[in-house]
Design a protein around this motif. Structure first.
Motif, PDB file in Angstrom:
ATOM      1  N   LEU A 227       1.633  -3.996  -3.508  1.00  0.00           N
ATOM      2  CA  LEU A 227       0.769  -3.105  -4.219  1.00  0.00           C
ATOM      3  C   LEU A 227       0.256  -2.218  -3.737  1.00  0.00           C
ATOM      4  N   PRO A 228      -0.291  -2.099  -2.104  1.00  0.00           N
ATOM      5  CA  PRO A 228      -0.600  -0.870  -1.733  1.00  0.00           C
ATOM      6  C   PRO A 228       0.440   0.100  -1.599  1.00  0.00           C
ATOM      7  N   VAL A 229       1.469  -0.224  -1.645  1.00  0.00           N
ATOM      8  CA  VAL A 229       2.324   0.985  -1.848  1.00  0.00           C
ATOM      9  C   VAL A 229       2.254   2.069  -2.907  1.00  0.00           C
ATOM     10  N   ILE A 230       2.301   1.059  -4.253  1.00  0.00           N
ATOM     11  CA  ILE A 230       2.513   2.060  -5.643  1.00  0.00           C
ATOM     12  C   ILE A 230       1.034   2.700  -5.313  1.00  0.00           C
ATOM     13  N   TRP A 231      -0.019   1.350  -4.918  1.00  0.00           N
ATOM     14  CA  TRP A 231      -1.514   2.488  -5.374  1.00  0.00           C
ATOM     15  C   TRP A 231      -1.567   3.613  -4.538  1.00  0.00           C
ATOM     16  N   TYR A 232      -1.278   3.630  -2.820  1.00  0.00           N
ATOM     17  CA  TYR A 232      -0.230   4.691  -2.178  1.00  0.00           C
ATOM     18  C   TYR A 232       0.143   6.422  -3.344  1.00  0.00           C
ATOM     19  N   VAL A 233       1.212   5.751  -3.359  1.00  0.00           N
ATOM     20  CA  VAL A 233       1.382   6.237  -4.528  1.00  0.00           C
ATOM     21  C   VAL A 233       1.392   7.370  -5.578  1.00  0.00           C
ATOM     22  N   THR A 234       0.457   6.746  -6.483  1.00  0.00           N
ATOM     23  CA  THR A 234      -0.449   7.249  -7.210  1.00  0.00           C
ATOM     24  C   THR A 234      -1.511   8.136  -6.902  1.00  0.00           C
ATOM     25  N   ASP A 235      -2.588   7.359  -6.184  1.00  0.00           N
ATOM     26  CA  ASP A 235      -3.709   7.892  -6.479  1.00  0.00           C
ATOM     27  C   ASP A 235      -3.503   9.373  -4.944  1.00  0.00           C
TER      28      ASP A 235
END
Length: 527
Positions: A227-235
């Motif tokens: 979850l934080p990996v995808i969150w970071y890459v997106t934002d």
């Protein structure tokens, strides 16, 4: 400025190069032509492998898999005789058509735009990404329905919040497909994979009962790590690279929504009616599941498989939910006058899928012909044999399995098909090294997920491209590959680190499931 920056660096090169490729329809036709040539060369050179699960009755030995030429008489006949079947049996086609019949009504009636505007108008924009990603990973319990329901909705949600819609699509795609095995609860994928694992153990060591919850703790941890990996890459990477969305580039004129105005009385009434329709459909499905006769529960099956009919019914359930909710909203808000308007909206949804139908025809034949050539089977078997002879320690071998699974995922899209080929070699091999069948399955799942989002052979990849082109008509294969590559790398690195740490710390994988087991003292060789 953002557009200029987007053209720089490795991702910019990938985007520029990829967008120079032919239209995806013709790209698949070119790939078919290349595949035919490779199959001829492989057949003439005698490229083959021993099938790990099938026994030749005449010799009592494992059946030999040989590369098949796609210009053989058998395959030429199959191509032309089975062409309608090859197209209509293309796995995602039915899911897409059914769900979109209902979703098209809900969208055209205005339900999606109004509901999302009402839901995010006062919500913190920064929390949209983790919410979309988490729903995507949990949506894997609904299997393929998450692809055709959540991903296009994520674009609408981001747009309604004033963010780039393609960033929403990318985040949802990464959650649904990149986090394919991550979830808080075991589901039908666990039942499917552990059924294969059980069979693989029995081919060498005799009777064995798989633990359906054998990866429960592991996949729950994947959820919180991914979850934080995808969150970071997106934002921090994808959305800044995409820049501000330009409505002039939209693939459809009706994409832009007014997000800052208050809801009208008619829209509020429509939302209330739509809510009642949703409750009605949910109640109906609960009655089907827990009511008399339990039609959506197979009570004769094993406990882990009893909910399979329920999961399989969700595509039809989403169709009915969106259709009735859209119709109820339209009647309440005044956007649907009568049943003729409803039918017109359903027809419009099919018109939007016209290009996808053409693309699906080409993709279906490429995927089918790849299977006919046996090249995918041979690649999978020989890759497993290579790992078995490498002599690597347990943690390194599991990391290698992740990498090989990720690579094979580019060529063989089905998770169950790859595991059915790999597990008869990998699972007994790892057991002889003291590694449990549950750990072998967990490692495979990590590798199988990470490259889903970058391979055009993933059956929903063309559909994601269509979703993106709704918001940017010039968005090509290169654009999608460049957008999803950072997610794939991030998930692969996180998955490798998580797996290695799990093995080193010897953490439990699930109830009664550990990383290591006692090496079996006897084995009955498969004959």
């Amino acid at each position: 400025m953002a557009d200029a920056a987007a053209q720089k660096g490795v991702l910019g090169w990938i985007e520029r190069s990829g967008n120079k490729l032919p239209d995806p329809v013709f790209l698949f036709f070119w790939l078919i032509a290349i595949l035919v040539v490779i199959s001829i060369v492989a057949s003439i050179s005698g490229w083959s492998a021993m099938h790990p699960t099938e026994i030749d009755e005449a010799t009592g030995q494992a059946r030999m898999i040989s590369a098949a030429s796609l210009i053989s008489a058998e395959n030429i006949q199959r191509l032309w005789v089975e062409m309608p079947k090859t197209f209509t049996h293309f796995h995602p086609l039915g899911y897409v058509l059914v769900v979109m019949l209902g979703a098209g009504v809900a969208e055209r009636a205005g339900l999606f735009g109004t509901a999302m505007r009402a839901g995010v108008r006062n919500a913190p924009v920064a929390l949209l990404t983790p919410i979309v990603v988490l729903v995507g990973m949990l949506g894997n319990l609904a299997a393929d329905a998450a692809y055709v329901v959540l991903i296009p909705l994520a674009g609408i949600i981001f747009h309604a919040a004033g963010r780039h819609p393609i960033a929403g699509i990318a985040a949802a795609f990464a959650g649904v497909s990149g986090g394919f095995s991550a979830n808080l609860l075991p589901g039908q994928l666990d039942a499917l994979l552990f059924g294969i694992t059980e069979a693989a153990v029995e081919t060498v060591f005799g009777d064995f009962t798989a633990n359906i919850a054998g990866n429960w703790y592991f996949i729950a941890a994947m959820t919180f790590i991914f979850l934080p990996v995808i969150w970071y890459v997106t934002d921090k990477m994808i959305e800044p690279r995409l820049g501000k969305w330009d409505p002039a580039n939209a693939g459809r004129a009706d994409t832009e929504e007014q997000t800052d105005r208050a809801l009208t009385d008619g829209e509020r009434k429509g939302l209330r009616w739509a809510g009642l329709a949703v409750l009605g459909v949910v109640g109906l499905w609960l009655a089907f599941t827990f009511g008399p006769g339990t039609p959506l529960i197979d009570e004769s099956a094993t406990p882990e498989a009893q909910l399979t009919p329920f999961y399989q019914s969700l595509v039809g359930g989403f169709f009915l939910l969106f259709l009735l909710a859209g119709w109820a909203y339209g009647k309440g808000a005044g956007t649907i006058e009568d049943h003729r308007g409803l039918v017109k909206m359903m027809s419009g949804a099919m018109e939007d899928l016209a290009y996808y139908m053409v693309l699906a025809f080409a993709a279906a034949h490429f995927v089918a012909m790849f299977a006919w050539s046996n090249l995918g089977l041979i690649l999978a078997v020989q890759g497993a044999d290579f790992l078995g002879s490498s002599g690597l320690p347990a943690w390194a071998l599991l990391a290698a399995i992740i990498l090989v699974s990720a690579l094979l995922n580019i060529f063989v899209g089905s998770a169950s098909a790859k595991w059915a080929l790999l597990s008869p070699v990998l699972v007994p091999m790892l057991m002889l090294l003291g590694v449990s069948p549950e750990m072998a399955t967990a490692a495979y799942r990590v590798g199988d997920s990470a490259t889903n989002i970058i391979t055009p052979l993933m059956v929903y990849f063309p559909l994601i491209l269509i979703f993106c082109q709704r918001w940017n008509k010039d968005f090509g294969l290169g654009s999608l590959a460049a957008t999803m590559l950072p997610y794939s790398i991030g998930l692969m690195v996180a998955g490798l680190a998580m797996t290695i740490g799990w093995v080193v710390l010897d953490l439990p994988l699930g109830p009664g499931a550990s990383v290591f087991i006692d090496v079996p003292t006897s084995a009955a060789p498969s004959k």
